[in-house]
Design an enzyme around this catalytic site. Sequence first.
Site, mmCIF file in Angstrom:
data_model
loop_
_atom_site.group_PDB
_atom_site.id
_atom_site.type_symbol
_atom_site.label_atom_id
_atom_site.label_comp_id
_atom_site.label_asym_id
_atom_site.label_seq_id
_atom_site.Cartn_x
_atom_site.Cartn_y
_atom_site.Cartn_z
ATOM 1 N N HIS A 63 -1.965 -1.574 -3.324
ATOM 2 C CA HIS A 63 -3.026 -0.667 -2.884
ATOM 3 C C HIS A 63 -2.550 0.723 -3.267
ATOM 4 C CE1 HIS A 63 -5.338 -3.159 0.362
ATOM 5 N NE2 HIS A 63 -5.351 -3.711 -0.831
ATOM 6 N N ASP A 118 -6.838 1.932 -2.904
ATOM 7 C CA ASP A 118 -7.194 2.001 -1.488
ATOM 8 C C ASP A 118 -7.107 3.445 -1.007
ATOM 9 O OD1 ASP A 118 -7.892 1.478 1.063
ATOM 10 O OD2 ASP A 118 -6.039 0.473 1.649
ATOM 11 N N ASP A 151 0.882 -1.171 0.000
ATOM 12 C CA ASP A 151 0.000 0.000 0.000
ATOM 13 C C ASP A 151 0.918 1.219 0.000
ATOM 14 O OD1 ASP A 151 -1.440 2.269 1.143
ATOM 15 O OD2 ASP A 151 -3.066 0.878 1.576
#
Length: 417
Positions: A284, A324, A257
Site C-alpha cells: 500500500h 492507499d 502499507d
Amino acid sequence: MKDEQIKKAYEIARERYAAIGVDTDKALDQLQKTQISLHCWQTDDVVGFERNEALSGGIQTTGNYPGRARNIDEVRKDLEFVKTLIAGDHRLNVHAIYGDFGGKPVDRDQIEVSHFQSWIDWAKANNMKLDFNSSSFSHPKSGELTLSNPDKGIRDFWIEHTKRCRRISDAMGKAQGDPCIMNIWVHDGSKDMTVERKRYREIFAESLDEILKEDLPGMKTCLEAKLFGIGLESYTVGSHDFVAGYCATRKLMYTLDTGHYEMTENVADMIASLLLFVPELMLHVSRPIRWDSDHVTIMNDQTLDLFKELRRADGLSRAHIGLDYFDASINRIGAYIVGTRATQKCVLSALLEPLDKLRQYEDKGQNFERLALIEEAKSMPFGAVFDYFNLKNNVPVGEDFIPAIQQYEKDVLSKRC
Ligand code: RNT
Ligand code: ZN
C-alpha cells in the site's frame, strides 16, 4: 514539448544509461508490465455505497474539496477518466462497501458475488483486473474489536463477512483469469491501555485460521499490519510483529502499507527480511506525514527506496503494488494521477539502477566506487525515459495532464454539489 524532442531526449538518455550497463528499453518493457492497483476509495473519501455510517476505524480523510463521487456511476466515470492519463493497464482495488447494492440495505454478513457482478463486468469492459478488501470499519458493529472480539456474536459477524469477501474475490479472480488479491485489514485495538494484549491476538489468529480454511484458487489473501489508529492509540491487535509471525507461519501474503510504521523506521529495509519468510508482498504505497495521514504518494526518498529495495532483493515479481491514500483537500482525480504516476516513476527509477555494476563493486570491496555510482545515478536523465514512456503510451507527457484534469473538473466534478 514536441514528440520529436521527447524522442531525441530519450535517445540520448538511452546511450547514457547504456554506458553504465543499463538497458532502458528493457526497463520500459518491465514498467509496461507493472500493474498498479488503483484504490477505488480515492474517488469518494472512503465513503462507499452503504451511506449509513461515518468513517471510523482509526482512519480519517481531511478536507472537503468539491467533486466527491457520490454513487457507483460517478466512481466509474472518474476511474474511466483516470485511466486515460496513466500509461499501461492497471488494476482496481475495490472495498466491500463499494458493492452495487442498488440502494437497498445489504449488511456486511450478507454480501454476495451478485453485488459485485457489475464491477466484474465493468472491469472486463475497461480492461482492468480487480482486487478486493473486506471492510470492517464504518459499521455499527465495528467498535474497537472486530475479528478479535471476545463477544462471539460480533466476532462471528465479521468472520462471516470476511469469508464472503474471500468468495467474492475468488469469483473475481476466476472471471478475470488472474488471482484477485484480497486484503484483510482490521482496525482492532484500544484507545487506552489494555491488560489483554495476548488474548485479543489469540482470538484474532483463531478467527483468521477459520476464515482461511476454505480453499479458493481464484484469489490470494493478504493481511495488513499497522502501528496504530486514531482513537486506538495504545494498542493494535494486528501489529507488525503479529502479522509478520502470522504470515510467516501460515505462508500468507503480508501487506506492507508505508504509513503503518514508526515515522523514523526504514520501511524499505523490511522488504529483504519479509521476503525471506512470506511468499509475497502486497504494497500500500502511501505518504505518511507525522502519522498515517495518507497524503498523496510522491516521488520521495521513502518511495524510491522501497522500489529500489524490491529490485535489489529480486522481489519485484513477488510484490503486488497498490495505492492507499485519500486526500479530500485537493482535486481527487488530480490526487489519483499524481500518486499513480509518482509510483510509476519510483518503479522506473529502481529499474534504471545500475545494479549489475553496483553488485560487482560491492563484491570486490570497492565501496568508494559503489557510493560514487549510487550518487551519480541520481542525476542521470531519468525524466527523459519517463517522458518517452508516457509518449509511447499516448498519455500526457510531463505536466500536460494538468489542463486535462482542470477540464474534467469544469465539465464534471464542479457539477456535483
Ligand atoms: C488503514 C489501512 C487500510 C485502509 C483501506 C481503506 O490504515 O491502510 O488499508 O486504508 O483499507
Ligand atoms: Zn493500507
